[in-house]
Scaffold this motif. Structure first.
Motif, PDB file in Angstrom:
ATOM      1  N   UNK A 289     -27.519   1.795  24.283  1.00  0.00           N
ATOM      2  CA  UNK A 289     -26.287   2.015  24.587  1.00  0.00           C
ATOM      3  C   UNK A 289     -25.923   3.280  24.995  1.00  0.00           C
ATOM      4  N   UNK A 290     -26.959   4.497  24.553  1.00  0.00           N
ATOM      5  CA  UNK A 290     -27.020   5.985  25.053  1.00  0.00           C
ATOM      6  C   UNK A 290     -27.564   6.009  25.900  1.00  0.00           C
ATOM      7  N   UNK A 291     -28.695   5.221  26.147  1.00  0.00           N
ATOM      8  CA  UNK A 291     -29.710   5.662  27.169  1.00  0.00           C
ATOM      9  C   UNK A 291     -29.171   4.501  28.493  1.00  0.00           C
ATOM     10  N   UNK A 292     -29.077   3.240  28.237  1.00  0.00           N
ATOM     11  CA  UNK A 292     -28.299   3.010  28.907  1.00  0.00           C
ATOM     12  C   UNK A 292     -27.468   2.832  29.437  1.00  0.00           C
ATOM     13  N   UNK A 305     -19.875   7.770  17.386  1.00  0.00           N
ATOM     14  CA  UNK A 305     -19.152   6.868  18.096  1.00  0.00           C
ATOM     15  C   UNK A 305     -19.470   6.444  19.127  1.00  0.00           C
ATOM     16  N   UNK A 306     -18.712   6.552  20.049  1.00  0.00           N
ATOM     17  CA  UNK A 306     -18.616   5.952  21.632  1.00  0.00           C
ATOM     18  C   UNK A 306     -20.397   5.218  21.977  1.00  0.00           C
ATOM     19  N   UNK A 307     -21.248   5.908  21.183  1.00  0.00           N
ATOM     20  CA  UNK A 307     -23.006   5.078  21.668  1.00  0.00           C
ATOM     21  C   UNK A 307     -22.781   3.556  20.998  1.00  0.00           C
ATOM     22  N   UNK A 333     -14.400   8.139  24.404  1.00  0.00           N
ATOM     23  CA  UNK A 333     -13.614   9.140  23.688  1.00  0.00           C
ATOM     24  C   UNK A 333     -14.201  10.594  23.404  1.00  0.00           C
ATOM     25  N   UNK A 334     -15.703  10.757  23.983  1.00  0.00           N
ATOM     26  CA  UNK A 334     -16.054  11.845  23.404  1.00  0.00           C
ATOM     27  C   UNK A 334     -17.309  12.254  22.848  1.00  0.00           C
ATOM     28  N   UNK A 335     -17.616  13.672  21.983  1.00  0.00           N
ATOM     29  CA  UNK A 335     -18.209  13.542  21.028  1.00  0.00           C
ATOM     30  C   UNK A 335     -19.989  14.341  21.339  1.00  0.00           C
TER      31      UNK A 335
END
Ligand code: PLP
Length: 353
Positions: A289-292, A305-307, A333-335
């Protein structure tokens, strides 16, 4: 598209009604002292056209990762009210607690420095990770630059003992629980609800990452106090549903009590499919998800968190838990600093991407 999905025809959606509800929330928040930390850009919306097309929903980010202090993140909303209370009580020092790579601790350190308070961070070695980046880089580097006093412990019991000692020995201490997740901190997300209602936009679903629970609790309390029905999904990245549910429900109820509202918050809707092997451990779905998100939309998520939550959101769309064509607001939410702390666990993503 059915009438249900059209913002102007939604049965519960009347922009004037929402703005009146927002005004009631702003009024209810007025008595609480607030130290200003939420700046222009925080809470702004970013459309995600490419990912939305892939998923078959309308996915929008609410940019609570954007902020002027400490690198930004959802904790700034909570800290406005927490430091407001601390300063009103005459505090000189602040104690808080979290994992070694806690974003909450980093933002507490930065916010305290701006407010003239001395930050003490009790950092619990609860995540099984001893890589140099985890131990020294990311949030720990930023805590150190902020000159926060770091108190390392190995267990939750040791953390409680250290906090008790600091409460006895520091000058006028104010204690903030892990994640800033008490009723006072959750007021920051009641205010976020007022901002969302003020914007006049309709969302079928609001989604947040669930860590310590205060963000979802504040959203639930805000909509309940406003008297506006809203589906809110918490995607847990550490706790199981059974663990998280009473934590969020209690925090939401306490927040409504603090606000002086007689409303009851609905039972929280929580999904833990994204937690993988547990808090602070990256997951393949989260890393994907981070990569996408960065490659399709130019926005960085974080590994803890968000990933992981966005990975869970993708899965929930694919299995129909989140309905096709839904209008979804995901609170970013950041991170961001966590990316540097987890470098060895993220590099393989680059290699095969
Ligand atoms: C980047 C990030 N996202 C989400 C959360 C979770 O928010 P909450 O603790 O309010 O559930 C946190 C902190 O815990 C965080 O640092």
């Amino acid at each position: 598209m059915t009438a249900h999905h059209h913002p102007d025809h939604h049965p519960d959606h009347h922009p004037d009604h929402h703005r009146a509800a927002a005004a009631r929330l702003w009024h209810a928040l007025k008595p609480f002292p607030r130290y200003p930390l939420v700046t222009p850009g925080t809470g702004s919306h970013t459309a995600l056209p490419a990912l939305s097309a892939d998923l078959g929903i309308t996915l929008t980010l609410m940019r609570d990762d954007v902020g002027a202090y400490g690198g930004g993140g959802n904790k700034l909303r909570k800290l406005e009210y927490l430091l407001g209370a601390a300063l009103e009580q005459g505090a000189k020092t602040v104690i808080t607690v979290g994992a070694v790579q806690s974003n909450h601790c980093r933002l507490t350190a930065a916010a305290c420095r701006r407010a003239g308070l001395e930050p003490h961070l009790v950092l619990v070695r609860m995540v099984p990770n001893t890589t140099p980046d985890y131990v020294n880089n990311g949030n720990v580097l930023l805590d150190t630059l902020a000159g926060a006093v770091l108190h390392y412990v190995d267990t939750a019991e040791e953390a409680r003992a250290t906090i008790a000692t600091l409460m006895q020995t520091l000058d006028h201490p104010y204690y903030i629980p892990a994640g800033g997740s008490d009723a006072t901190g959750a007021l920051g997300y009641v205010q976020a609800v007022a901002e969302i209602l003020d914007s006049g936009q309709h969302w079928d679903l609001i989604v947040t990452t669930l860590g310590s629970g205060g963000t979802q609790a504040g959203l639930l309390a805000g909509y309940a106090a406003a008297g506006v029905p809203q589906r809110i999904l918490g995607l847990s990245i550490g706790y199981t549903v059974a663990e998280a549910t009473p934590i969020v429900a209690t925090d939401a109820a306490n927040t409504l009590t603090l606000l002086g509202s007689c409303a009851n918050a609905p039972a929280p809707w929580i999904d833990d499919r994204g937690k993988g092997e547990g808090y602070g451990i990256v997951s393949p779905a989260g890393n994907d998800a981070i990569t996408a998100m960065i490659r399709q939309e130019g926005v960085f998520l974080d590994p803890v968190y968000t990933g992981k939550a966005m990975g869970a959101l993708f899965s929930a769309v694919h299995d129909g838990t989140i309905r096709a064509r839904s209008r979804v607001l995901f609170i970013h939410t950041g991170g961001f600093p966590g990316l540097f702390a987890y470098q060895p666990f993220l590099t393989p993503v680059q290699a095969h991407g």
